[in-house]
Scaffold this motif. Structure first.
Motif, PDB file in Angstrom:
ATOM      1  N   ARG A 128       0.822  -1.207   0.000  1.00 61.37           N
ATOM      2  CA  ARG A 128       0.000   0.000   0.000  1.00 61.37           C
ATOM      3  C   ARG A 128       0.859   1.261   0.000  1.00 61.37           C
ATOM      4  O   ARG A 128       0.526   2.254  -0.652  1.00 61.37           O
ATOM      5  N   LEU A 129       1.965   1.222   0.726  1.00 64.22           N
ATOM      6  CA  LEU A 129       2.869   2.379   0.708  1.00 64.22           C
ATOM      7  C   LEU A 129       3.447   2.577  -0.691  1.00 64.22           C
ATOM      8  O   LEU A 129       3.622   3.698  -1.164  1.00 64.22           O
ATOM      9  N   GLU A 143      -9.505  -1.993  -3.741  1.00 65.77           N
ATOM     10  CA  GLU A 143      -9.232  -3.418  -3.860  1.00 65.77           C
ATOM     11  C   GLU A 143     -10.484  -4.204  -4.232  1.00 65.77           C
ATOM     12  O   GLU A 143     -10.400  -5.238  -4.893  1.00 65.77           O
ATOM     13  N   PHE A 172      -8.219   2.111   0.142  1.00 70.59           N
ATOM     14  CA  PHE A 172      -7.720   0.820  -0.343  1.00 70.59           C
ATOM     15  C   PHE A 172      -8.821  -0.230  -0.347  1.00 70.59           C
ATOM     16  O   PHE A 172      -8.890  -1.067  -1.245  1.00 70.59           O
ATOM     17  N   GLU A 173      -9.677  -0.184   0.653  1.00 68.82           N
ATOM     18  CA  GLU A 173     -10.789  -1.134   0.707  1.00 68.82           C
ATOM     19  C   GLU A 173     -11.645  -0.993  -0.558  1.00 68.82           C
ATOM     20  O   GLU A 173     -11.977  -1.972  -1.217  1.00 68.82           O
ATOM     21  N   GLN A 177      -4.077  10.481   0.753  1.00 70.97           N
ATOM     22  CA  GLN A 177      -3.224   9.389   1.226  1.00 70.97           C
ATOM     23  C   GLN A 177      -1.792   9.861   1.432  1.00 70.97           C
ATOM     24  O   GLN A 177      -1.102   9.432   2.357  1.00 70.97           O
ATOM     25  N   ILE A 230       2.916  10.698  -9.336  1.00 71.99           N
ATOM     26  CA  ILE A 230       2.709  10.440  -7.904  1.00 71.99           C
ATOM     27  C   ILE A 230       4.023  10.599  -7.138  1.00 71.99           C
ATOM     28  O   ILE A 230       4.047  11.188  -6.061  1.00 71.99           O
ATOM     29  N   GLU A 231       5.120  10.095  -7.716  1.00 74.41           N
ATOM     30  CA  GLU A 231       6.391  10.329  -7.017  1.00 74.41           C
ATOM     31  C   GLU A 231       6.706  11.824  -6.980  1.00 74.41           C
ATOM     32  O   GLU A 231       7.155  12.341  -5.950  1.00 74.41           O
ATOM     33  N   ASN A 274       4.744  13.420  -4.211  1.00 74.74           N
ATOM     34  CA  ASN A 274       5.314  13.011  -2.920  1.00 74.74           C
ATOM     35  C   ASN A 274       6.571  13.801  -2.578  1.00 74.74           C
ATOM     36  O   ASN A 274       6.752  14.248  -1.443  1.00 74.74           O
ATOM     37  N   ARG A 296       0.262   9.749   4.870  1.00 80.24           N
ATOM     38  CA  ARG A 296       1.544   9.067   4.944  1.00 80.24           C
ATOM     39  C   ARG A 296       2.641   9.963   5.515  1.00 80.24           C
ATOM     40  O   ARG A 296       3.539   9.497   6.200  1.00 80.24           O
ATOM     41  N   SER A 311      -6.834   6.392   4.267  1.00 81.80           N
ATOM     42  CA  SER A 311      -6.176   5.496   3.333  1.00 81.80           C
ATOM     43  C   SER A 311      -6.766   4.083   3.380  1.00 81.80           C
ATOM     44  O   SER A 311      -6.936   3.449   2.339  1.00 81.80           O
ATOM     45  N   ALA A 312      -7.093   3.606   4.562  1.00 82.26           N
ATOM     46  CA  ALA A 312      -7.630   2.240   4.660  1.00 82.26           C
ATOM     47  C   ALA A 312      -8.947   2.136   3.897  1.00 82.26           C
ATOM     48  O   ALA A 312      -9.176   1.177   3.155  1.00 82.26           O
ATOM     49  N   THR A 314       1.107   4.502  -2.881  1.00 83.81           N
ATOM     50  CA  THR A 314       1.054   5.955  -2.682  1.00 83.81           C
ATOM     51  C   THR A 314       2.407   6.617  -2.877  1.00 83.81           C
ATOM     52  O   THR A 314       2.480   7.843  -2.924  1.00 83.81           O
ATOM     53  N   ASN A 315       3.467   5.852  -3.013  1.00 85.25           N
ATOM     54  CA  ASN A 315       4.793   6.452  -3.231  1.00 85.25           C
ATOM     55  C   ASN A 315       5.077   6.657  -4.716  1.00 85.25           C
ATOM     56  O   ASN A 315       5.515   7.728  -5.132  1.00 85.25           O
ATOM     57  N   THR A 316       4.835   5.612  -5.522  1.00 84.44           N
ATOM     58  CA  THR A 316       5.103   5.734  -6.971  1.00 84.44           C
ATOM     59  C   THR A 316       4.060   4.992  -7.796  1.00 84.44           C
ATOM     60  O   THR A 316       4.241   4.860  -9.005  1.00 84.44           O
TER      61      THR A 316
END
Lengths: 474, 474
Positions: free
Chosen positions: A337-338, B101, B97-98, B209, B180-181, B184, B213, B93-94, A341-343
């Motif tokens: 999951r990280l 997914e 993802f729920e 998210q 996304i990177e 971040n 993070r 975030s949870a 959200t990281n890349t």
């Protein structure tokens, strides 16, 4: 390794360690053949190989002699490091970047580089695999192969571990943008800002930079230059600082080249499990072993899912492809999951290219050649260091990887040496960038991943000369 | 756009907005030709196009009529959102993802997806570019093209900005693993844990998210569904919460589709500059404009280096290649260094492949086709939503991108709808995942980036039926 190579190796080691001295006569072919239970032809081949390496020379009708110009190797460092044991916020990244950026000129002699020569990678064959995959790309793969990564690639990675007797399944693996992303995600999965993390002393500067970036404290643990971190000291540091993770490079550690023996790795895993402490295991050099088989990683002994194992293809196959992975044990979902959200994901055609390369075979043969090349280059560098560096210098002889760790006499200043060397077009990695408290001030890391040609030889000579003088602050 | 397309478009809009009603007669070709100053042939072409879209039908000897089954479009939402204005730690975030997914099955109807159909990308042509680069890879590029990235690729990116009248140099750009990177890194460069960051309400869940993070607090700012964030409210939030950054998607915002007019963007940049507040501008949809030219990003008005602009090729060219970039203004060195410790570098063959694709031309033509496809798909989706969804529904009509934002009647529950839809093999993106306070409970985002075929039409019908009933908690 063939028999003649093993014999040549054995003799070369005796020469370099000073057991056979310059000018000394080698056993005759007949003697050696009888003593070693080898055919005379095999012994001849070994002697020819040693001759081609400049280690021995024939004298007419008299046999082979150790070359006069061969120097006995310098002694290895033999004491574990002795950091002060404090927990401290890390503030090293600016120094690291300053040093690295001074070494970015293309024509610099890259003794301080973290990369081996790109000519050692099978880029043409990989390129053909990528060309095939790029042209035949299934459009759906651009979505399907996002995190946790292409299933076929993960299957091949798992298979390689299985061959090495490490049990990992496809679903234990998360593909990442190189090992550095994997390590970042594992740190994020196990810590919060302000937590303490145990590291080796010295340790890879990227580990320190990662701790700095995540607002973590580093506790450096005494580390032996051959056998890695000291478990008694590690246990004491755990009790004193209540760290949230331990980050170690268990095989061919950068910069020391230290490898923990397998029994010690097992003990490490058990020790950490007693403390419920996750181990982030950076194993990017494990495949570059000079011994007969890949050393088991600590992950092999992990029954509790507490080892977050990270590696990549960047040191063995394709640095520019940026394909690494994590096997994060019980932290697998958190790491995946990280990663999202990281890349979000890792370059799909690069994943497919490496999967195809592995599928078509030849990786093992490539690795054998690469290991042999690095082993020979290490011997050549060790010889040159022995020739050029001042007495009182100690240097490691790691069983894998491509770094030497050099301890100069204690009154030398590696940061000053680094600046002087840079002015002469040579990069080195000075000891203080490998330490949160800027220790190891008289040490440096040398990269032997580039062929020792005349230019490198001249650079090593310059370094030796600069090291011979007590450093004035540059 | 050709003349007949513009005319057809204009008429289609009149039909969909209810200005021309089902059964109503279109002007005769002669009338339209005279009124519009177009040739009769052009008018004919436009009517043929409308007929092929099912919007009009000919009647023998009587001309063209609006199809009986065409529904007037639903009204657009017209009020800015009204978040509570508090600053809060993010804990979303949870849930995200729920929801995501639950939508990962390959055969699900991807109305909740963040990706458009991979068939819309020129993957074959790109693949050929990559094949060429992979086979001809200069080994040195595996080191030289690491961060900040391949110079030729950066040159092409800078050139595209220059054409759009945004002044960016090669050295202003850092290539990243997708936007996304980049985002971040820009957040890491401007904030520390505990800081507040201003975001739109609703805003893209990955932004939330990312804040979660990094241990940041989110302040949601009232946002208008057509014109983006309200500047008065933004100013008030800055004074109240002293945030350290502002993160906005200034064109075709995900999920609203809102675009700030250029004058408003200029005002935004000036307002933030008065507060010395960095703007992280996520501009990944800017190229997907339906109007004549790409909307200027806020970066175009940045004279102080305070705008950290991020974008990528993932929405226009190659989602799986993972090539994005940041233009971080005065934070450029900080972002480049963070990139080095986050992932070291971006896949080199993928960088080279895109550079070659851009070099060889055809990107602009591809974009024109892509925009036209998305524009037509939006029209088709809007029509279907109008047909199937209950009265009281409102839906946006963005000028670009590929998302619709649907406001159901206020007593509907989008999270319940999402679970019911998932059981029927349909994904949607429910409103609460776009909000740190889980607001927008009666809203959802629909992706129109996939052709509206019979399967999608049936899925929209199911969604409409499920939305018609007041939701019982699922």
């Amino acid at each position: 390794m063939k028999r003649y190579q093993a014999l040549a190796d054995d003799i070369a080691r005796s020469i370099r360690q000073g057991l056979l001295r310059p000018g000394q006569r080698l056993p005759s072919v007949r003697q050696a053949s009888a003593a070693r239970k080898l055919s005379p032809a095999t012994v001849f081949q070994a002697y020819y190989l040693l001759e081609s390496q400049g280690l021995v020379r024939p004298r007419a009708r008299s046999g082979y002699y150790v070359s006069e110009h061969v120097h006995a190797l310098l002694p290895e460092p033999d004491a574990a490091s002795a950091p002060d044991g404090e927990s401290r916020a890390v503030d090293i990244s600016a120094l690291v970047f300053e040093v690295l950026e001074s070494a970015m000129a293309r024509d610099i002699v890259p003794l301080g580089s973290a990369f081996m020569s790109p000519s050692l990678f099978p880029l043409a064959k990989l390129g053909r695999a990528m060309a095939h995959e790029a042209v035949h790309l299934d459009p759906r793969s651009t979505v399907d192969d996002l995190t946790p990564g292409n299933a076929e690639l993960r299957r091949h990675i798992a298979l390689r571990y299985r061959i090495g007797e490490v049990e990992l399944g496809i679903n234990d693996l998360v593909v990442t943008n190189g090992a550095i992303e994997a390590l970042n995600l594992c740190i994020a999965a196990t810590t919060r800002p302000g937590d303490a993390v145990l590291v080796e002393s010295p340790c890879f500067y990227v580990a320190l930079q990662t701790l700095e970036r995540h607002g973590l404290h580093a506790v450096e643990v005494p580390t032996h230059p051959r056998e890695g971190v000291e478990l008694g000291a590690l246990d004491a540091a755990i009790r004193r600082h209540a760290p949230k993770a331990c980050w170690l490079m268990t095989s061919f550690q950068n910069p020391l080249g230290a490898s923990m023996p397998e029994a010690k790795k097992r003990e490490l895993v058990e020790l950490l499990a007693r403390h419920e402490l996750p181990l982030i295991e950076d194993d990017v050099y494990g495949e570059l072993h000079f011994g007969a088989r890949r050393p088991l990683p600590a992950k092999a002994f992990d029954t509790r899912g507490l080892v977050l194992h990270c590696s990549s293809f960047s040191k063995t196959l394709a640095p520019g492809y940026r394909i690494g992975w994590a096997a994060p044990g019980r932290y697998a979902q958190r790491v995946a999951r990280l990663k999202l959200t990281n890349t979000l994901a890792t370059c799909v055609p690069a994943q497919l290219a490496i999967a195809r390369y592995l599928q078509r075979g030849g990786y093992e043969r490539h690795l054998r050649g690469l290991r042999q090349t690095l082993r020979l280059q290490q011997a050549a560098y060790l010889e040159a260091v022995a020739r050029y560096f001042p007495s009182g210098t100690r240097v490691t002889r790691p069983d894998g990887g491509y770094f030497l760790w050099i301890e100069l006499p204690p009154d030398r200043d590696a940061l000053a040496l680094q600046r002087q060397a840079a002015q002469r077009g040579i990069s080195i990695a000075p000891g203080p960038i490998f330490s949160a408290h800027r220790g190891h001030g008289h040490c440096l890391r040398l990269n032997y991943g580039h062929a020792l040609d005349a230019r490198v030889d001249a650079a090593l000579k310059v370094l030796g000369e600069l090291s011979a003088a007590r450093s004035a602050p540059a």
